[in-house]
Write an enzyme that holds these catalytic residues in place. Structure first.
Site, PDB file in Angstrom:
ATOM      1  N   ASP A 451       0.826  -1.197   0.000  1.00  0.00           N
ATOM      2  CA  ASP A 451       0.000   0.000   0.000  1.00  0.00           C
ATOM      3  C   ASP A 451       0.867   1.256   0.000  1.00  0.00           C
ATOM      4  OD1 ASP A 451      -2.333   1.497   0.010  1.00  0.00           O
ATOM      5  OD2 ASP A 451      -3.214   0.447   1.718  1.00  0.00           O
ATOM      6  N   ASP A 519     -10.673   1.657  -3.204  1.00  0.00           N
ATOM      7  CA  ASP A 519     -11.135   1.304  -1.862  1.00  0.00           C
ATOM      8  C   ASP A 519     -12.650   1.228  -1.789  1.00  0.00           C
ATOM      9  OD1 ASP A 519      -8.623   1.055  -0.796  1.00  0.00           O
ATOM     10  OD2 ASP A 519      -8.577   3.033   0.138  1.00  0.00           O
TER      11      ASP A 519
END
Length: 717
Positions: A451, A519
């Site tokens: 990430d 997301d």
């Protein structure tokens, strides 16, 4: 009057340039394959207009300020610190030093003897994919430093009729949104200065005449680079437009010492006469054959993920996670990914980034007990990491505050409570490699979810942090760290996640095997997100999860069938607490996962088509040989028409016959009647020829809002 052109050609793509005396070659063509490699000389067809400079410059492969080019140059820069004073040699003029041509590739080496610069332009067409790869490299042949402010990786012409453009915009949880505009007299330009692609500026652009789904000319350009970028389209005086793209450079970021070189990232350009879907097919084939690198040299079936984030967030309990993994195994999960919250002191997003060892309270015996349980269920184990970041509240930052990117005299700028590590420092890379390498050796981890949750700001590197901007060095150091990890652990797959899809490009895909697209798991929003992503990227790298019924990013609630039908065409995952599912919903999820497994080989190796059908979105994957197809139609909103028009299905063999079966038909409120054709579609007894499917279309039942129909087509042998 005829002149020989230097040209390259693929199956449907060609470029052609015209050599001229004492200057860089002129652009003559970028588009459809040429029937004749010759042409009339451009200078012979350009009578001098009034009020123009004598010898008015035509558009070349390297337009520069030197002799009167007044539009965007492909090179911007100047000397720094020579005897004349800073800023000389800002206006260059290059001539050909030599050209080298071999099958599929053309290299043009240029020189400016006055400015003491050399410049190499490289073009290569892959005939199997019709993608043109271009790059430029500048060499400082002088005795003083040369500052580079801009060097286009690609600088190509577009014809006057190419007036429509698709650019990409968005934000967090709304990436890859397509914006259609008409080009006019102003320059069209998009930039990212965030140190990554960013949610709002995917580094790709499409230009065409109509930008139809399956017909008409379409040109595409994509920068294979995970840092800052610029794309621009500018009108030219001859009616054409120039397209440039390359790395956006901060002031003073690239300063070439004598003998040093700066090479741009690769630009990937393509052309298709078959509209947007033809262009996407070119890019998908190119990514598959020339960009992606798989463990053992080939792509294994993309395993179904269970990601823990929306199931437990930071609340890690070993027994609960084991129960979650067991529930996943029961529905067909193949890879269990432990998300954020597993490492030392990590109980929320305010601390501990950089301290990459298991939290002793949550995992007193380390990760081994959970990993052993997961592997005992015949699943792979994956782990979330964010190596480029550090929290001020962490053991790492307390020991090495100077390791964070910062500028002397400027306040530290945090994002999501975190700072960015200076990857240009060898000691930082050694620390990160040591921690990641140790984790991968300690337990059998098959997958890293990598990430990167913030933009780069006040990002400087060098002694006392008063050095040059760190954007480019950060990206190159990231690539180097990923490559080193892959060499040490060649069987480990890596996902590129950046607050969702803020780092998705062919540059990062040389080192990773998956992109976390967004997301947002809301199916309605995901339709547009995934449609934009698939314009350039193939479905096998598109992370697509079935989230909870209630979306935490939009607040909407959707049926499991709708969520699954949208996620079906990517690399499927599940992101919910499976322990909370009832018996019927668990059985339905199991069936959808089985459907994905049955069709993933076709979706991940086949041809993807998409489009809009009377306000509805449709998506299709079909085999290259035309033997089978999987089709989905998504209805977003309530609409006025009573009936759903047939959907034309292309890509199949017109002479063959196909068995057509609905894998999912939604229930329509207040609809009680049925028809023989729709009943046969539901039962799998409907037969149609490829010609009928192409010309008359696939008959469809009515659909309620936020629903989908999924249809399988298989050749009758």
């Amino acid at each position: 009057m005829n002149t020989e052109l230097l040209s390259l050609a693929g199956k449907g793509l060609a470029i052609a340039i015209e050599p001229v005396p004492a200057g860089p070659p002129l652009w003559r063509h970028f588009g459809a394959r040429l029937a004749d490699q010759g042409g009339w000389p451009l200078a012979g067809a350009r009578p001098l207009p009034p009020n123009a400079l004598d010898g008015d410059l035509a558009f070349s492969v390297l337009p520069t300020h030197g002799l009167g080019w007044f539009q965007q140059p492909a090179l911007l820069g100047a000397r720094a610190g020579d005897a004349v004073g800073d800023g000389s040699d800002w206006a260059q003029h290059f001539a050909v030093e030599r050209t080298e041509q071999r099958e599929g590739a053309l290299t043009v080496v240029l020189r400016d003897e006055v400015a003491a610069l050399g410049l190499t332009l490289h073009y290569a067409i892959d005939p199997a994919t019709d993608v043109l790869t271009t790059w430029a490299e500048l060499e400082n042949r002088g005795t003083t430093d040369f500052r580079v402010d801009w060097l286009a990786a690609a600088c190509v012409p577009l014809p006057p009729e190419a007036e429509q453009v698709i650019g990409f915009w968005g934000r967090w949880t709304l990436e890859f949104q397509q914006s259609r505009e008409t080009l006019g007299v102003a320059t069209w330009r998009r930039d990212s200065r965030r140190g990554r692609n960013a949610h709002d500026t995917f580094p790709g652009v499409i230009v065409g005449t109509t930008l139809a789904d399956d017909e008409g000319p379409a040109w595409g350009a994509h920068l294979a680079w995970s840092g800052n970028h610029t794309m621009l389209i500018e009108p030219l005086n001859d009616g054409r437009r120039q397209l440039q793209l390359g790395e956006w450079l901060a002031p003073g970021e690239v300063l070439l010492a004598p003998g040093e070189r700066y090479r741009t990232p690769d630009a990937l350009l393509s052309f298709s006469a078959a509209g947007l879907n033809g262009l996407a097919a070119n890019y998908h084939r190119h990514m598959r054959t020339n960009v992606l690198g798989w463990p053992d040299g080939r792509m294994a079936p993309r395993p179904v993920h269970l990601n823990t984030w929306e199931a437990v967030y930071f609340d890690h309990d070993l027994d609960g996670l084991k129960a979650l993994a067991s529930a996943g195994a029961e529905v067909g999960i193949e890879r269990f990914v432990l998300d954020d919250g597993w490492f030392h002191g990590r109980h929320d997003d305010r601390s501990s980034l950089g301290d990459w060892w298991p939290d002793a309270r949550k995992y007193p015996q380390g990760l081994a007990p959970l990993v052993e349980h997961v592997r005992g269920l015949r699943m792979q184990f994956g782990l979330w990491v964010e190596p480029e970041m550090v929290n001020p509240d962490s053991e790492l930052y307390r020991a090495h505050p100077d390791w964070a990117l910062q500028m002397a005299g400027r306040p530290l700028v945090t994002g999501r409570n975190q700072l960015v590590l200076d990857l240009s420092r060898d000691e930082v890379i050694e620390y990160l490699f040591g921690k990641l390498d140790g984790l991968l050796r300690e337990v059998p981890i098959a997958y890293l979810k990598w990430d990167m949750n913030r933009d780069l700001a006040t990002a400087a590197t060098g002694a006392g942090h008063r050095g040059r901007a760190a954007y480019r060095r950060h990206t190159l150091a990231l690539y180097g760290l990923l490559e080193r990890l892959r060499q040490a652990h060649p069987r480990v797959e890596i996902e590129s996640c950046s607050s969702g899809g803020a780092r998705a490009d062919a540059g990062i895909l040389r080192y990773t095997q998956r992109v976390w697209t967004s997301d947002c798991n809301d199916a309605l929003t995901r339709i547009g997100i995934q449609g934009g992503f698939l314009r350039f990227m193939p479905p096998e790298v598109m992370g697509a999860h079935i989230g909870p019924a209630h979306s935490h990013t939009t607040g909407r609630t959707q049926s499991l069938a709708f969520r699954a039908a949208v996620a079906l065409f990517g690399h499927l995952g599940v992101e919910m607490d499976l322990r909370q599912l009832g018996t019927e919903e668990r059985a339905e999820l199991t069936q959808w996962i089985a459907t994905y497994k049955a069709w993933r080989d076709l979706v991940h190796h086949g041809v993807i088509r998409q489009g809009s059908h009377h306000g509805r979105a449709w998506l299709q994957a079909h085999a290259e040989d035309g033997s089978a197809a999987l089709v989905a139609l998504y209805r977003r909103l309530e609409e006025a028409p009573r009936y759903t028009p047939p959907l034309r299905v292309a890509g199949l063999d017109a002479a063959r016959r196909y068995r057509v079966q609905a894998l999912h038909l939604p229930k329509v409120p207040h609809s009680t009647s049925s028809t023989g054709v729709i009943d046969a579609l539901a039962a799998g007894t409907l037969e149609m020829s490829g010609a009928q499917l192409r010309d008359l279309g696939l008959p469809l039942p009515p659909l309620p809002p936020e629903s989908a129909i999924v249809v399988a087509l298989k050749e009758i042998r």
